[in-house]
Design an enzyme around this catalytic site. Structure first.
Site, short mmCIF file in Angstrom:
data_model
loop_
_atom_site.label_atom_id
_atom_site.label_comp_id
_atom_site.label_asym_id
_atom_site.label_seq_id
_atom_site.Cartn_x
_atom_site.Cartn_y
_atom_site.Cartn_z
N LYS A 44 0.06 4.28 -0.23
CA LYS A 44 -0.55 5.44 0.43
C LYS A 44 -0.34 6.70 -0.44
O LYS A 44 -0.32 6.59 -1.66
CB LYS A 44 -0.01 5.59 1.85
CG LYS A 44 -0.15 4.27 2.63
CD LYS A 44 0.12 4.38 4.08
CE LYS A 44 -0.08 3.02 4.74
NZ LYS A 44 0.07 3.04 6.18
N SER B 216 3.76 -2.30 10.16
CA SER B 216 5.22 -2.36 10.33
C SER B 216 5.83 -3.69 9.88
O SER B 216 6.82 -4.15 10.46
CB SER B 216 5.60 -2.05 11.79
OG SER B 216 5.21 -0.72 12.13
N GLY C 186 2.90 2.13 10.66
CA GLY C 186 3.85 3.23 10.49
C GLY C 186 4.61 3.59 11.75
O GLY C 186 5.22 4.65 11.82
N ASN D 96 0.87 -1.18 0.00
CA ASN D 96 0.00 0.00 0.00
C ASN D 96 0.91 1.23 0.00
O ASN D 96 1.54 1.52 1.01
CB ASN D 96 -0.90 -0.04 1.25
CG ASN D 96 -1.74 1.22 1.39
OD1 ASN D 96 -1.78 2.06 0.49
ND2 ASN D 96 -2.42 1.34 2.52
#
Ligand code: 13P
Length: 266
Positions: free
Chosen positions: A11, A226, A190, A9
């Site tokens: 983002k 993570s 994150g 992903n």
């Protein structure tokens, strides 16, 4: 045996040229390692604007491209939104639904409280989006996960149960078989604080128990939060974890390749 699925992903990162370039690098790495067949399903979800570039760059490879969100209506006066058929038309294979960053639950809350309504995904909108996507050929990746205060209050399983029940309400078991679920604890996104693999496995098991019995064993459940080359193998070797939804580490083709290899070797 469920085929592992590892999806990046991206983002809100990378302009089109850079996105295309990194897909090209990943394509080469996958080709060199796996040839034309891989026992891991691979996806990348770039920004909407990079979808077409990414689809072009991924041609002839094992990489499926996905979008990061979708609206449930087919067309009409919905300024700024995209329908499932538009995402399909761009050549995408996957679409993320209900990511915590769209549920107003950023891991690192960096937006003013007054703007949170902008990210107002709810279990009901997730359900509407899932039903719309199941009417297309796209593969939905439905994200669920508790935030830190819910975990600390011992509410994880209840929150997961509610999110799952809301997401799959009125969806036929036969349609659910092609849905991928991603358990992403918000506090692990994150932050570098990966969920302990035994606990991640336990919660993925809770997610599975929320699914109809007839399709429970075939549906894939990813872990996200993570994931890195250092922890991927430990996570993916857990019996309930069928791959990963990877943020930061998916932006670097070499790191993402290591995560894919970790899924392949377990
Ligand atoms: P990180 O891997 O950067 O923690 O992001 C996880 C995520 O949100 C994937 O959807």
């Amino acid at each position: 045996m469920r085929k592992k699925v590892v999806v990046g992903n991206w983002k809100m990162n990378l302009l089109r040229d850079d996105a295309g370039h990194r897909i090209g690098q990943l394509k080469e790495l996958i080709g060199a390692k796996c040839g034309t067949e891989c026992d891991v399903e691979i996806g990348i979800c770039p920004t909407f604007l990079s979808l077409a570039t990414a689809v072009d760059a991924s041609r002839g490879s094992l990489i499926g491209i996905g979008a990061q969100d979708v609206f449930w209506k087919e067309s009409g006066a919905f300024t700024g939104f995209l329908s499932a058929s538009m995402i399909e038309d761009a050549g995408a294979k996957y679409v993320l639904i209900g990511h915590s960053e769209r549920r107003g639950r950023f891991g690192k809350l960096e937006v003013p409280e007054s703007t949170l309504g902008f990210f107002a995904e709810t279990n009901e909108t997730v359900n509407l989006k899932l039903k719309a996507v199941l009417g297309s050929s796209l593969v939905p990746i439905v994200c669920i996960g508790e935030n830190l205060s819910e975990r600390e209050a011992g509410d994880t399983d209840r929150v997961i149960g509610e999110q799952m029940a809301g997401a799959i309400e009125e969806v036929d078991a036969s349609d659910l078989a092609r849905v991928i679920f991603a358990y992403e604890p918000v506090w692990a996104i994150g932050t570098g604080k990966v969920c302990d693999s035994v606990e991640a496995n336990r919660v993925c098991g809770v997610v599975r128990q929320c699914l109809p019995e007839s399709v429970r064993d075939v549906i894939r459940i990813q872990y996200g939060g993570s994931v890195s080359p250092a922890n991927a193998q430990e996570l993916f070797s857990q019996p309930e974890i069928d791959g990963g939804l990877v943020g930061g580490a998916s932006l670097k083709p070499e790191d993402f390749m290591q995560v894919i290899v970790a899924a392949s070797s377990v």
